[in-house]
Design a protein around this motif. Structure first.
Motif, PDB file in Angstrom:
ATOM      1  N   LYS A   1       3.892  10.706   0.952  1.00 26.35           N
ATOM      2  CA  LYS A   1       3.260   9.396   0.821  1.00 26.35           C
ATOM      3  C   LYS A   1       4.155   8.494  -0.032  1.00 26.35           C
ATOM      4  CE  LYS A   1      -1.355  11.486   0.863  1.00 26.35           C
ATOM      5  NZ  LYS A   1      -2.569  11.789   0.054  1.00 26.35           N
ATOM      6  N   PRO A   2       4.380   7.257   0.392  1.00 22.28           N
ATOM      7  CA  PRO A   2       5.227   6.362  -0.410  1.00 22.28           C
ATOM      8  C   PRO A   2       4.635   6.131  -1.799  1.00 22.28           C
ATOM      9  CG  PRO A   2       4.820   5.447   1.779  1.00 22.28           C
ATOM     10  CD  PRO A   2       3.905   6.619   1.632  1.00 22.28           C
ATOM     11  N   VAL A   3       5.503   5.908  -2.764  1.00 20.51           N
ATOM     12  CA  VAL A   3       5.064   5.547  -4.112  1.00 20.51           C
ATOM     13  C   VAL A   3       4.462   4.147  -4.058  1.00 20.51           C
ATOM     14  CG1 VAL A   3       5.868   5.009  -6.441  1.00 20.51           C
ATOM     15  CG2 VAL A   3       6.764   7.014  -5.240  1.00 20.51           C
ATOM     16  N   ASN A   4       3.367   3.963  -4.755  1.00 23.52           N
ATOM     17  CA  ASN A   4       2.705   2.660  -4.825  1.00 23.52           C
ATOM     18  C   ASN A   4       3.109   1.942  -6.110  1.00 23.52           C
ATOM     19  OD1 ASN A   4       0.544   2.976  -2.500  1.00 23.52           O
ATOM     20  ND2 ASN A   4       0.554   4.890  -3.661  1.00 23.52           N
ATOM     21  N   VAL A   5       3.097   0.624  -6.060  1.00 27.67           N
ATOM     22  CA  VAL A   5       3.503  -0.189  -7.207  1.00 27.67           C
ATOM     23  C   VAL A   5       2.500  -1.315  -7.389  1.00 27.67           C
ATOM     24  CG1 VAL A   5       5.236  -1.821  -8.033  1.00 27.67           C
ATOM     25  CG2 VAL A   5       5.970   0.340  -7.026  1.00 27.67           C
ATOM     26  N   TYR A   6       2.184  -1.594  -8.652  1.00 27.32           N
ATOM     27  CA  TYR A   6       1.385  -2.786  -8.947  1.00 27.32           C
ATOM     28  C   TYR A   6       1.919  -3.433 -10.222  1.00 27.32           C
ATOM     29  CZ  TYR A   6      -2.304  -6.028 -10.072  1.00 27.32           C
ATOM     30  OH  TYR A   6      -2.982  -7.182 -10.362  1.00 27.32           O
TER      31      TYR A   6
END
Length: 367
Positions: free
Chosen positions: A328-333
């Motif tokens: 799963k791709p890394v998420n960023v906020y």
């Protein structure tokens, strides 16, 4: 004769009934050993059967009947103090100060004689030292177990700890650093409560990815695998204890800090930050292969620094995604910039409510 026979039967029935009642009373537990509790967060059961609450907002719950319960808690620093905080019947109450020189039990009082629930939380962080629970006493006391739900792990620094957020009892600038800690009201536990998830808070004030607030280490990658986040600790954390659905990492504020202005400090090094962050994400992924990973920026970093930090985090995401093309791709906020109102430039309890509200849609989408 029939009348006397009926009296005899009645007496026998009363005796049997009394014996039955005594068996029920005898089987009702009024003492709950700490080892029988079901903890959430980083905790360790001691050799004496006590429970060591280590991490921020580490918590346990129990139910009882009657108007009060008594908690036997202590710390291992005779000249120090620490804090618990608690919910009663689902409503947050207050923090409780535990003095090392005074091992008096803590009494929690309810408004009526009915059945009640209590959740106890460690208000402070791991480096403040553990709080030990030995036992809890009350009528019909029993441990609480939460319904099965996704778990979110919140990795971070003093912001994630809820440090310097609550001057309601000890004003800013007075007392000791942990006197204003309020882990229960930090953004992570708030998000988890709003979403109905369980949570673990893995945070240390002043810590960073490649350097800390006023030192070069030990940084989070160096202490994360230790149960108490101490660099030389031989107590390793059991990563099989929890399997988070989401691991949220909010680091970078301290890497970017100028320190105390007295100790020599080099400018922020983007390459060092990225090159240390990538293997840390790999470490987290090795512990929790199925988890969604979320990288957060800092609400405390503004201006050009903000842009640089966001670019660094984006570079970490791109590198990790390339290393794990099938995962799963890394998420960023990226946080909105905040003018914090707590002590020493930290978010206040009210600011944490704003941060949690900002983050809720992010975590909800990941779940």
């Amino acid at each position: 004769m029939m009348y006397n026979y009926r009296i005899l039967l009645l007496l026998v029935a009363l005796v049997l009934s009394g014996c039955s009642a005594m068996r029920r009373a005898g089987s009702t537990s009024n003492v709950l050993a700490a080892s029988a509790l079901h903890p959430y967060g980083r905790t360790i059961t001691t050799e004496q059967g006590g429970l060591e609450l280590i991490s921020s907002a580490a918590h346990v719950g129990f139910s009882f009947t009657g108007k009060e319960c008594i908690i036997h808690a202590s710390i291992n620093n005779s000249s120090g103090h620490n804090y618990l905080q608690y919910e009663l019947d689902g409503v947050y109450q207050k923090r409780i100060r535990i003095n090392g020189s005074n091992n008096q039990p803590i009494t929690i009082t309810a408004n009526d004689e009915g059945t009640h629930t209590v959740w106890l939380y460690k208000a402070t962080e791991a480096h403040t030292g553990p709080v030990y629970i030995q036992q809890v006493t009350a009528k019909n006391i029993a441990p609480l177990v939460k319904p099965i739900a996704p778990i979110i792990e919140f990795i971070g620094n003093s912001i994630t700890c809820g440090a310097a957020a609550d001057p309601s009892e000890v004003p800013c600038g007075e007392g000791q650093y942990h006197d204003q800690h309020n882990a229960y009201m930090a953004y992570g536990p708030r998000v988890a409560r709003a979403l109905g998830t369980d949570y673990v808070v893995s945070s240390v004030s002043g810590i960073g990815i490649y350097r800390n607030w006023n030192s070069n280490g030990p940084n989070m990658p160096q202490v994360y695998e230790n149960a108490d986040f101490q660099v030389n600790s031989d107590r390793k954390w059991n990563f099989n204890a929890y399997k988070p659905a989401i691991v949220s990492i909010a680091l970078g504020t301290n890497d970017y800090s100028n320190g105390d202005g007295k100790k020599a400090r080099l400018p922020f090094d983007s390459a060092s930050f990225v090159n240390n962050y990538i293997p840390f994400v790999q470490l987290v992924r090795s512990k929790y292969p199925a988890a969604q990973i979320l990288l957060l920026s800092s609400p405390m970093v503004g201006g050009d620094r903000r842009t640089t930090l966001q670019n660094c985090i984006a570079a970490v995401k791109a590198s990790v995604d390339k290393l794990y093309p099938a995962a799963k791709p890394v998420n960023v906020y990226f946080f909105k910039e905040m003018k914090a109102r707590g002590c020493t430039g930290h978010p206040s309890v009210e600011d944490h409510a704003i941060l949690a509200e900002e983050l809720l849609p992010v975590y909800r989408q990941l779940l």
